[in-house]
Enzyme design. Structure first.
Site, PDB file in Angstrom:
ATOM      1  N   TYR A 191      -7.737  -7.197  -1.124  1.00 43.86           N
ATOM      2  CA  TYR A 191      -8.627  -6.711  -0.883  1.00 43.86           C
ATOM      3  C   TYR A 191     -10.219  -7.137  -0.582  1.00 43.86           C
ATOM      4  O   TYR A 191     -11.692  -6.525  -1.154  1.00 43.86           O
ATOM      5  CB  TYR A 191      -8.516  -5.210  -1.201  1.00 43.86           C
ATOM      6  CG  TYR A 191      -7.104  -4.354  -0.946  1.00 43.86           C
ATOM      7  CD1 TYR A 191      -7.629  -3.679   0.655  1.00 43.86           C
ATOM      8  CD2 TYR A 191      -6.631  -4.477  -1.856  1.00 43.86           C
ATOM      9  CE1 TYR A 191      -6.509  -2.571   0.562  1.00 43.86           C
ATOM     10  CE2 TYR A 191      -5.531  -3.156  -1.115  1.00 43.86           C
ATOM     11  CZ  TYR A 191      -6.141  -2.301   0.220  1.00 43.86           C
ATOM     12  OH  TYR A 191      -4.277  -2.143   0.719  1.00 43.86           O
ATOM     13  N   TYR A 223      -1.392   6.622   2.661  1.00 44.63           N
ATOM     14  CA  TYR A 223      -1.276   5.011   1.994  1.00 44.63           C
ATOM     15  C   TYR A 223      -0.290   5.450   0.978  1.00 44.63           C
ATOM     16  O   TYR A 223      -0.472   6.120   0.260  1.00 44.63           O
ATOM     17  CB  TYR A 223      -3.072   4.639   1.122  1.00 44.63           C
ATOM     18  CG  TYR A 223      -2.620   3.495   0.555  1.00 44.63           C
ATOM     19  CD1 TYR A 223      -2.464   2.489   1.679  1.00 44.63           C
ATOM     20  CD2 TYR A 223      -2.575   3.199  -0.745  1.00 44.63           C
ATOM     21  CE1 TYR A 223      -2.254   1.034   1.138  1.00 44.63           C
ATOM     22  CE2 TYR A 223      -1.571   2.303  -1.167  1.00 44.63           C
ATOM     23  CZ  TYR A 223      -2.052   0.914  -0.068  1.00 44.63           C
ATOM     24  OH  TYR A 223      -1.570  -0.177  -0.795  1.00 44.63           O
ATOM     25  N   ASP A 272       5.555  10.618  -2.488  1.00 50.05           N
ATOM     26  CA  ASP A 272       5.088   9.458  -3.395  1.00 50.05           C
ATOM     27  C   ASP A 272       4.424  10.035  -4.419  1.00 50.05           C
ATOM     28  O   ASP A 272       2.719  10.042  -4.359  1.00 50.05           O
ATOM     29  CB  ASP A 272       4.977   8.904  -2.681  1.00 50.05           C
ATOM     30  CG  ASP A 272       4.090   7.402  -3.134  1.00 50.05           C
ATOM     31  OD1 ASP A 272       3.779   6.709  -3.932  1.00 50.05           O
ATOM     32  OD2 ASP A 272       3.360   6.617  -2.113  1.00 50.05           O
ATOM     33  N   LYS A 303       1.864   2.809 -10.867  1.00 46.24           N
ATOM     34  CA  LYS A 303       0.635   2.736 -11.506  1.00 46.24           C
ATOM     35  C   LYS A 303       0.793   3.454 -13.166  1.00 46.24           C
ATOM     36  O   LYS A 303       0.990   2.862 -13.587  1.00 46.24           O
ATOM     37  CB  LYS A 303      -0.523   4.675 -10.881  1.00 46.24           C
ATOM     38  CG  LYS A 303      -0.858   3.268  -9.087  1.00 46.24           C
ATOM     39  CD  LYS A 303      -1.721   3.753  -8.299  1.00 46.24           C
ATOM     40  CE  LYS A 303      -2.268   2.696  -7.482  1.00 46.24           C
ATOM     41  NZ  LYS A 303      -1.837   3.335  -6.003  1.00 46.24           N
TER      42      LYS A 303
HETATM   43  C1  LIG Z   1      -1.144   2.379  -4.562  1.00 45.28           C
HETATM   44  C2  LIG Z   1       0.392   3.693  -3.921  1.00 45.28           C
HETATM   45  C3  LIG Z   1       1.060   2.945  -3.745  1.00 45.28           C
HETATM   46  C4  LIG Z   1       1.363   1.094  -3.533  1.00 45.28           C
HETATM   47  O1  LIG Z   1       0.924   0.395  -5.736  1.00 45.28           O
HETATM   48  P1  LIG Z   1       1.377  -0.347  -6.078  1.00 45.28           P
HETATM   49  O2  LIG Z   1       1.283  -1.308  -6.715  1.00 45.28           O
HETATM   50  O3  LIG Z   1      -0.182  -1.618  -5.557  1.00 45.28           O
HETATM   51  O4  LIG Z   1       1.990  -1.596  -4.629  1.00 45.28           O
HETATM   52  C5  LIG Z   1       1.751   3.657  -3.121  1.00 45.28           C
HETATM   53  N1  LIG Z   1       1.869   4.299  -2.473  1.00 45.28           N
HETATM   54  C6  LIG Z   1       0.536   5.596  -3.327  1.00 45.28           C
HETATM   55  C7  LIG Z   1       0.290   7.162  -3.192  1.00 45.28           C
HETATM   56  C8  LIG Z   1      -0.367   5.278  -4.366  1.00 45.28           C
HETATM   57  O5  LIG Z   1      -1.414   5.841  -4.668  1.00 45.28           O
END
Ligand SMILES: *Cc1c(COP(=O)(O)O)cnc(C)c1O
Length: 426
Positions: free
Chosen positions: A15, A142, A236, A265
Site C-alpha cells: 500500500y 473489505y 468475516d 489478525k
Molecule cells: C485485514 C482484513 C482482511 C484481510 O486480512 P489479511 O491478513 O490482511 O489478508 C480480511 N477481512 C477483514 C475484515 C480485514 O480487516
C-alpha cells in the site's frame, strides 16, 4: 548506509507509492504499546500494527510459548498428520465461538480465510446438488487482497485495474443508522430473485471503509432473510474478532449464528500470520462422501503451522484473563469519555465507537483537500510520538489492550492537535 536507505534499495512496501513515500522508520524493538525506533524515538502503536496486536509487542508469555514450540516442532505437513497446538487451539476456540461453529480449517492470513469461506460456500451448494452462483456483500466492504477476497470487496480505486477479472457480486448498501430499510429491501430483492449462495459481511464494523458501524439488530434482520431464503451467511471477523468490539466476537452480539466465520489478525495476538475459517456441522457434513469429488481440495504449505498455533494459544490465555477483560472495559470507557468531548468540536462531523474501536470523522472539504491533509495529519501524529493512520478524513484508534490510560491520553491529545490542523487548513 543506514537501514532505511538499505530498505529503500531493495524493498517494495505494501500500500505504498514508492516514488513519493518517505523513507520507512526502522523499528528495532517493541514493548507493550510502544515501538522503539533505531534513532531512539518511541511511538505509541495506536493502530495495533494494522489491527493485529492485542497484548502489546514482544509479550513474554507469547514469546515463551513460541520459543518452546520452536524447540519442539516448528512445522509438519497438515494432511495425514496433526499436532497438539493445532488441535488444542481449535478445541479452545470452538468452546467460545457461537455454538453452531464446530469445525476449524486453518490457512495463513485474513485473505486466505476469506477465500476458504467463499470456496466452502460455493462447493457446499454443489455438493448438495443445488448449485448457486451469486454471492452477496456489503458495498463498502473489505475482505482482503487476493482475487476472491477482492471480488467480494468494494469496487474501489485500489482494485480498479482488476475489476474485469473479478467475479460478479451483488452488493447491498451498508445498513448504517437511518438507512437500514433500504439495505433490507435490497437484500430481500436479491433473495427473492434466487440463486444466492452466500452473504458475506464484516459484522458491526467495516474496518477499511473507515470504521463504518451498524447495529446488531439490523444485521440480525439481514441474517433472518438469509435463513428464510437458504442463503449461507459468512461473518468475516478478521478485524472484529478477539475482543475488539467489546465482546470476544462481534457475532456474540447477534441472535443468529453465521454458517461460516473467518479469523486472522488478532488470532495470534499479532505475533504470527495465521488464518482460520470455522463452520457449522451442516456445512461440514455436505463434504463427507464416498465420492472423492466432494472433497474440499484446498490447502497451503503452512496450513496449521505449529508456531502460529502456539502463538494463538498463548494469546488466548491472555485474552481470557480477567485482567485483560478489565483493560478492554477501561479502554471502552476512556474512548466514550473522549468521544463526548471531541464530538463538540467544530470540524468533527461524527464520532463512532464499537468497543475498543473509536473513529473520529473530520469534516472533509473535498477529496483532494483531504488527500493532502491526510499526510499532514499522519506526520503530525508521528511527531507527537503516536502511530495513527488516517483513512482520508477519518482517524481511528484500535489499540493493544495493554495501552495505559496515560498513553491513551497522549493519543487523544494528538487527535485534538489534528483538529487544530484541520481548522487552520480551512
Ligand atoms: C485485514 C482484513 C482482511 C484481510 O486480512 P489479511 O491478513 O490482511 O489478508 C480480511 N477481512 C477483514 C475484515 C480485514 O480487516
Amino acid at each position: 548506509m543506514d537501514l532505511a536507505q538499505r530498505d529503500h534499495n531493495v524493498i517494495w512496501h505494501p500500500y505504498t507509492q514508492m516514488k513519493t513515500a518517505a523513507l520507512p522508520i526502522p523499528i528495532v524493538r517493541g514493548e507493550g504499546a510502544l515501538l522503539f525506533a533505531e534513532d531512539g524515538t518511541t511511538y505509541i502503536d495506536a493502530v495495533a500494527s494494522w489491527w493485529v496486536n492485542l497484548h502489546g509487542h514482544a509479550h513474554p508469555h507469547i514469546a515463551q510459548r513460541v520459543a518452546e514450540q520452536l524447540n519442539t516442532l516448528e512445522h509438519v505437513i497438515f494432511a495425514g498428520f496433526t499436532h497438539p497446538a493445532a488441535v488444542e487451539l481449535a478445541e479452545r476456540l470452538i468452546q467460545i465461538l457461537p455454538q453452531n461453529q464446530k469445525r476449524a480449517f486453518y490457512s495463513d492470513n485474513g485473505s486466505t480465510a476469506v477465500e476458504v469461506a467463499i470456496k466452502m460456500a460455493i462447493q457446499y451448494w454443489n455438493n448438495v446438488g443445488e448449485p448457486k452462483r451469486k454471492i452477496i456483500a456489503l458495498r463498502d466492504s473489505y475482505h482482503g487482497d487476493t482475487f476472491g477476497a477482492m471480488a467480494v470487496s468494494s469496487r474501489s480505486t485500489f482494485t480498479a485495474p482488476f475489476w474485469s477479472y473479478l467475479f460478479d457480486v451483488k452488493f447491498i448498501d451498508v445498513p448504517v443508522p437511518g438507512e437500514e430499510e433500504e439495505s433490507i429491501k435490497q437484500l430481500e430483492a436479491i433473495a427473492i430473485a434466487g440463486g444466492a449462495a452466500a452473504f458475506i459481511f464484516e459484522p458491526l464494523v467495516l474496518g477499511t471503509a473507515g470504521m463504518v458501524m451498524y447495529t446488531p439488530e439490523v444485521l440480525d434482520r439481514l441474517m433472518g432473510i438469509c435463513q428464510k431464503y437458504n442463503i449461507l451467511t459468512i461473518a468475516d471477523e478478521v478485524m472484529t474478532g478477539f475482543g475488539r468490539t467489546g465482546r470476544t466476537f462481534a457475532s456474540h452480539y447477534l441472535q443468529h449464528q453465521p454458517d461460516i466465520m473467518c479469523f486472522s489478525k488478532g488470532l495470534t495476538g499479532g505475533t504470527m500470520a495465521l488464518g482460520l475459517t470455522t463452520c457449522s456441522n451442516q456445512m461440514y457434513e455436505a463434504f463427507l462422501h464416498h465420492d472423492k469429488s466432494k472433497t474440499f481440495f484446498h490447502g497451503h504449505s503452512y496450513t496449521g503451522n505449529p508456531i502460529a498455533c502456539a502463538a494463538g494459544l498463548a494469546s488466548l490465555d491472555l485474552l481470557l484473563k480477567e485482567e485483560t477483560q478489565q483493560s478492554i472495559n477501561r479502554i471502552v470507557e476512556q474512548h466514550t469519555q473522549f468521544a463526548e468531548k471531541v464530538k463538540q468540536l467544530q470540524y468533527v462531523k461524527e464520532t463512532r465507537q464499537q468497543g475498543t474501536i473509536l473513529a473520529v470523522e473530520f469534516e472533509a472539504g473535498g477529496t483532494s483537500y483531504f488527500s493532502n491533509l491526510r499526510d499532514t495529519l499522519y506526520n503530525f501524529a508521528l511527531q507527537q510520538g503516536v502511530l495513527l493512520r488516517p483513512l482520508g478524513n477519518i482517524i481511528y484508534i484500535i489499540p493493544p489492550y495493554c495501552i495505559t490510560n496515560e498513553q491513551l491520553q497522549q493519543v487523544y491529545q494528538t487527535i485534538l492537535g489534528m483538529h487544530g490542523l484541520v481548522e487552520e487548513a480551512q
